[in-house]
Design a protein around this motif. Structure first.
Motif, PDB file in Angstrom:
ATOM      1  N   GLY A 310       0.795  -1.224   0.000  1.00  0.00           N
ATOM      2  CA  GLY A 310       0.000   0.000   0.000  1.00  0.00           C
ATOM      3  C   GLY A 310       0.824   1.270   0.000  1.00  0.00           C
ATOM      4  O   GLY A 310       0.496   2.245  -0.684  1.00  0.00           O
ATOM      5  N   GLU A 311       1.919   1.291   0.773  1.00  0.00           N
ATOM      6  CA  GLU A 311       2.712   2.517   0.858  1.00  0.00           C
ATOM      7  C   GLU A 311       3.346   2.874  -0.478  1.00  0.00           C
ATOM      8  O   GLU A 311       3.489   4.054  -0.817  1.00  0.00           O
ATOM      9  N   ALA A 312       3.723   1.871  -1.264  1.00  0.00           N
ATOM     10  CA  ALA A 312       4.308   2.148  -2.577  1.00  0.00           C
ATOM     11  C   ALA A 312       3.255   2.743  -3.517  1.00  0.00           C
ATOM     12  O   ALA A 312       3.539   3.668  -4.290  1.00  0.00           O
ATOM     13  N   TRP A 313       2.041   2.218  -3.455  1.00  0.00           N
ATOM     14  CA  TRP A 313       0.955   2.800  -4.257  1.00  0.00           C
ATOM     15  C   TRP A 313       0.706   4.251  -3.830  1.00  0.00           C
ATOM     16  O   TRP A 313       0.549   5.144  -4.673  1.00  0.00           O
ATOM     17  N   TRP A 314       0.673   4.468  -2.509  1.00  0.00           N
ATOM     18  CA  TRP A 314       0.445   5.835  -2.023  1.00  0.00           C
ATOM     19  C   TRP A 314       1.591   6.758  -2.427  1.00  0.00           C
ATOM     20  O   TRP A 314       1.372   7.925  -2.751  1.00  0.00           O
ATOM     21  N   SER A 315       2.799   6.233  -2.421  1.00  0.00           N
ATOM     22  CA  SER A 315       3.946   7.050  -2.824  1.00  0.00           C
ATOM     23  C   SER A 315       3.806   7.506  -4.274  1.00  0.00           C
ATOM     24  O   SER A 315       4.170   8.640  -4.609  1.00  0.00           O
ATOM     25  N   ILE A 350      -3.774  -1.449   3.980  1.00  0.00           N
ATOM     26  CA  ILE A 350      -5.165  -1.157   3.635  1.00  0.00           C
ATOM     27  C   ILE A 350      -5.423   0.341   3.582  1.00  0.00           C
ATOM     28  O   ILE A 350      -5.972   0.857   2.606  1.00  0.00           O
ATOM     29  N   PHE A 351      -5.024   1.075   4.627  1.00  0.00           N
ATOM     30  CA  PHE A 351      -5.355   2.503   4.586  1.00  0.00           C
ATOM     31  C   PHE A 351      -4.540   3.236   3.518  1.00  0.00           C
ATOM     32  O   PHE A 351      -5.028   4.191   2.911  1.00  0.00           O
ATOM     33  N   HIS A 352      -3.309   2.777   3.244  1.00  0.00           N
ATOM     34  CA  HIS A 352      -2.548   3.390   2.161  1.00  0.00           C
ATOM     35  C   HIS A 352      -3.254   3.183   0.819  1.00  0.00           C
ATOM     36  O   HIS A 352      -3.288   4.093  -0.022  1.00  0.00           O
ATOM     37  N   SER A 370     -14.164   8.997  -4.645  1.00  0.00           N
ATOM     38  CA  SER A 370     -12.924   9.499  -4.059  1.00  0.00           C
ATOM     39  C   SER A 370     -13.102   9.764  -2.573  1.00  0.00           C
ATOM     40  O   SER A 370     -12.293   9.310  -1.746  1.00  0.00           O
ATOM     41  N   PHE A 371     -14.167  10.495  -2.212  1.00  0.00           N
ATOM     42  CA  PHE A 371     -14.389  10.815  -0.802  1.00  0.00           C
ATOM     43  C   PHE A 371     -14.577   9.541   0.014  1.00  0.00           C
ATOM     44  O   PHE A 371     -14.074   9.443   1.146  1.00  0.00           O
ATOM     45  N   ASP A 372     -15.272   8.568  -0.552  1.00  0.00           N
ATOM     46  CA  ASP A 372     -15.521   7.317   0.169  1.00  0.00           C
ATOM     47  C   ASP A 372     -14.202   6.639   0.541  1.00  0.00           C
ATOM     48  O   ASP A 372     -14.018   6.193   1.681  1.00  0.00           O
ATOM     49  N   HIS A 373     -13.274   6.574  -0.399  1.00  0.00           N
ATOM     50  CA  HIS A 373     -11.990   5.935  -0.103  1.00  0.00           C
ATOM     51  C   HIS A 373     -11.163   6.770   0.860  1.00  0.00           C
ATOM     52  O   HIS A 373     -10.526   6.222   1.776  1.00  0.00           O
ATOM     53  N   TYR A 374     -11.133   8.077   0.672  1.00  0.00           N
ATOM     54  CA  TYR A 374     -10.428   8.923   1.638  1.00  0.00           C
ATOM     55  C   TYR A 374     -11.002   8.720   3.045  1.00  0.00           C
ATOM     56  O   TYR A 374     -10.261   8.624   4.033  1.00  0.00           O
ATOM     57  N   ASP A 375     -12.319   8.668   3.122  1.00  0.00           N
ATOM     58  CA  ASP A 375     -12.988   8.531   4.413  1.00  0.00           C
ATOM     59  C   ASP A 375     -12.631   7.197   5.068  1.00  0.00           C
ATOM     60  O   ASP A 375     -12.327   7.136   6.266  1.00  0.00           O
ATOM     61  N   ARG A 376     -12.645   6.134   4.281  1.00  0.00           N
ATOM     62  CA  ARG A 376     -12.322   4.813   4.830  1.00  0.00           C
ATOM     63  C   ARG A 376     -10.857   4.745   5.266  1.00  0.00           C
ATOM     64  O   ARG A 376     -10.526   4.176   6.318  1.00  0.00           O
ATOM     65  N   GLY A 377      -9.974   5.342   4.480  1.00  0.00           N
ATOM     66  CA  GLY A 377      -8.563   5.364   4.852  1.00  0.00           C
ATOM     67  C   GLY A 377      -8.336   6.147   6.131  1.00  0.00           C
ATOM     68  O   GLY A 377      -7.593   5.714   7.021  1.00  0.00           O
TER      69      GLY A 377
END
Length: 668
Positions: A310-315, A350-352, A370-377
């Motif tokens: 996850g962190e690599a995707w977020w990066s 998961i949160f990343h 977008s908001f849904d995923h931000y909210d869940r993260g």
């Protein structure tokens, strides 16, 4: 037969006197030798007594003669080694210890003494191996095993008791000392931990695990140059351990030397390319250096080898200028599905992934998804953090009530007179990196990074209240004498010197959270400049909420909490403006975007610096940038982000409510 028994009894009596009365032990032993010349036990006991009486050369000569007749007796070899060491005869000590360790490889003390003698002759590599053998032997020691088990089970007092008792018998045993250092660290006594682990490494310089632990302790204490010194030693270990190179790279990253860190990662990947964590680390370093294309490649290599990382995707998403396409979205959704089936799933992955998907759907203009995923993260991340908004608000109010006009007048002028620091404070995602990049383009200003030193000093002062030394914050601050304030200011200058790579007269500390410390800064560094980078409360808070930060900023993962935090920040800064008018210069992001030349001129005038065109072409300045805006400040100012939050307005009610009147009053 009777004579033999009498000699045996006399030897036993002399042996009993050896520790407390070595002179009497020697006299009795010499009497025995007159009756039985050359008797090996008596010769050995006499040599022991001589050494304890401060006559190591006489002891060595007798022991050497005895060893020629009995070359395989471990106790004799040990005593000869110590006597030879004390007389400076390292060659003889080494010969004895090599014989001893061949016979008894499980006795750690023999290896450690051998290592010390080898170092005296410059045989550093052999000494390192001897230390490692000593540590290997220690790993089988029953006392150390029991202490380690007790420590790992949280029975710290029991572990400490075992180790303290062992140190009475073996006061210089490095394995015991290091383990006791870890016990103190787990208790929270960092000073004792550092002292003990440093001692272990001094006794046994080849104790790799102790040096590794020491480096991590030094990093925790922000003693970066000391950490690098030890990291440079550790990588010379005869053990081929890639982890040592990685640890050195992490120290270099903390010091801001991304280029050297990247070179280490690249070297390790050349040997073993299927390491996703290494690819991610390399991506971080390359991003900071502004090598965006190479950073993207590194991050994509990471997710190729580990699609659920996850962190690599977020990066990748966090580069801001990269748009994740439909294929990336499908890969991330699949990664989430895979993680859902794994009982050992890490919440971090998961949160990343949720933050990354939030960015991907935002770029695709699907704002609801977008908001849904931000909210869940954010919700998941918040469960992993400890943050009390009420407690923080009380701390801010205490600081605001303390630093008044009257207070500053009563305290008088003091502190360190240095004018080097330029503090840029505010909330994350407020445009502070843009201000930093503009100023770092000036020939008299050096950009560094978000420096922790002022936060460390403030935390140390606050701990005096928390530990009961003072009843409250105001009493503690008022108790600082002029000498105290000067010393603290000088400490800050000294501790930040390691981050300065040029001879420019000013440097930037861009730790945003230092808005909490503007009063303290005014007291201990009265000539420092403070710039408050401010952005529209809705835009700033929403941008912070949808940003996952590598560490810190625990207030950003709940819309209500980040709104309250912004409100506390505005209140404290308003109070400080009233107490010290003109001491802080405010830069509104929207004004900087609308009139860059005018805002830059006002900024430079406040700092007393002449205008330079390079400040308007800031994106051309090549320097390491570590924050989330690293790629955005490498291109000209754009207006896209000013009102971007409005796309999400339908879901931002909790934030709007928490912010309250500060929305309408902005930019007042």
């Amino acid at each position: 037969m009777e004579a033999t028994r009498l000699i045996k009894d006399a030897l036993a009596q002399a042996t009993g006197l050896l520790t407390t009365q070595p002179d009497e032990a020697l006299a009795q032993t010499e009497a025995i030798l007159r009756q039985a010349p050359g008797l090996p036990p008596a010769e050995f006991l006499a040599a022991q007594a001589l050494r304890r009486l401060g006559q190591p050369e006489a002891a060595r000569l007798r022991l050497a003669t005895l060893a020629q007749r009995q070359p395989t007796v471990p106790a004799l070899l040990w005593e000869l080694a110590q006597a030879a060491s004390e007389t400076g005869n390292s060659a003889q000590a080494i010969a004895a210890l090599e014989g001893l360790t061949r016979q008894q490889p499980g006795v750690a003390s023999g290896w450690f003494l051998l290592a010390g003698e080898l170092r005296k002759l410059g045989r550093t590599g052999d000494a390192w191996h001897a230390d490692l053998s000593g540590i290997h032997a220690s790993s089988r020691d029953r006392d150390l095993l029991e202490a380690a088990i007790a420590m790992n089970e949280g029975r710290l007092d029991e572990a400490a008791a075992i180790l303290d008792a062992r140190l009475v018998r073996l006061p210089d045993d490095p394995a015991t000392i290091r383990l006791l250092g870890e016990v103190h660290w787990r208790r929270g006594d960092m000073s004792a931990a550092l002292m003990l682990v440093e001692r272990a490494v001094t006794i046994a310089p080849g104790f790799d695990l102790a040096r590794d632990f020491l480096i991590r302790l030094l990093l925790q204490n922000n003693r970066l140059t000391d950490a690098l010194t030890h990291a440079e030693i550790l990588v010379q270990s005869p053990l081929d351990n890639p982890g040592y190179a990685l640890l050195r790279a992490s120290v270099l990253v903390r010091l801001g030397d991304q280029a050297q860190a990247a070179a280490i990662y690249q070297g390790l990947l050349a040997r073993k390319p299927d390491q996703p964590q290494l690819w991610q680390n390399l991506g971080h370093a390359l991003k900071t250096l502004g090598r965006q294309a190479d950073a993207i490649h590194a991050y994509r290599q990471a997710v190729q080898y580990q699609p659920t990382m996850g962190e690599a995707w977020w990066s990748l998403a966090n580069l801001k200028t990269v748009k994740l396409d439909a294929q990336d979205v499908a890969a991330m959704e699949q990664a989430l599905a895979t993680l859902a089936l794994d009982a050992a799933t890490k919440s971090e992955d998961i949160f990343h992934l949720h933050f990354s998907l939030g960015k991907a759907y935002e770029d695709a203009r699907d704002y609801a998804a977008s908001f849904d995923h931000y909210d869940r993260g954010n919700r998941l991340r918040r469960t992993l953090l400890t943050y009390d908004a009420d407690e923080f608000a009380a701390e801010v109010k205490a600081a605001s009530c303390c630093f008044t006009t009257t207070f500053f007048m009563q305290m008088g002028k003091s502190g360190c007179p240095a004018s080097d620091p330029i503090f840029i404070v505010g909330l994350p995602r407020s445009g502070s990196t843009l201000v930093e990049q503009i100023l770092s383009s000036h020939s008299r200003v050096e950009g560094t990074m978000e420096l922790p030193e002022m936060m460390i000093i403030a935390s140390r002062l606050q701990s005096r209240v928390d530990e009961g030394e003072f009843p409250d914050f105001a009493t503690m601050i008022a108790a600082l004498t002029p000498a105290d304030r000067q010393r603290l200011g000088e400490e800050y200058i000294d501790r930040t010197r390691v981050h300065r790579q040029s001879d420019r007269p000013h440097f930037i500390d861009k730790m945003p959270n230092n808005w909490q410390n503007v009063g303290l800064i005014r007291l201990i560094l009265p000539n420092a400049k403070i710039i408050d980078a401010r952005r529209h409360p809705m835009g700033c808070c929403f941008s912070g909420w949808k940003q996952h930060f590598a560490r810190g900023q625990a207030f950003t993962y709940d819309l209500g909490e980040i709104g309250r935090y912004y409100r506390d920040y505005v209140a404290l800064m308003a109070g400080f403006d009233a107490a010290a008018p003109g001491h802080v210069h405010r830069v509104h992001y929207e004004h900087m975007v609308a009139d860059t030349p005018g805002e830059v001129k006002r900024l430079l005038d406040y700092l007393g610096l002449p205008f330079e065109e390079a400040c308007l072409a800031f994106w051309r300045t090549e320097r390491a940038v570590r924050t989330a805006s690293s790629e955005q400040v490498r291109r000209p100012i754009f207006t896209d982000g000013v009102d971007h939050w409005r796309h999400f307005a339908p879901w931002l009610g909790p934030l709007e409510k928490a912010l309250g009147p500060v929305i309408a009053s902005y930019p007042g």
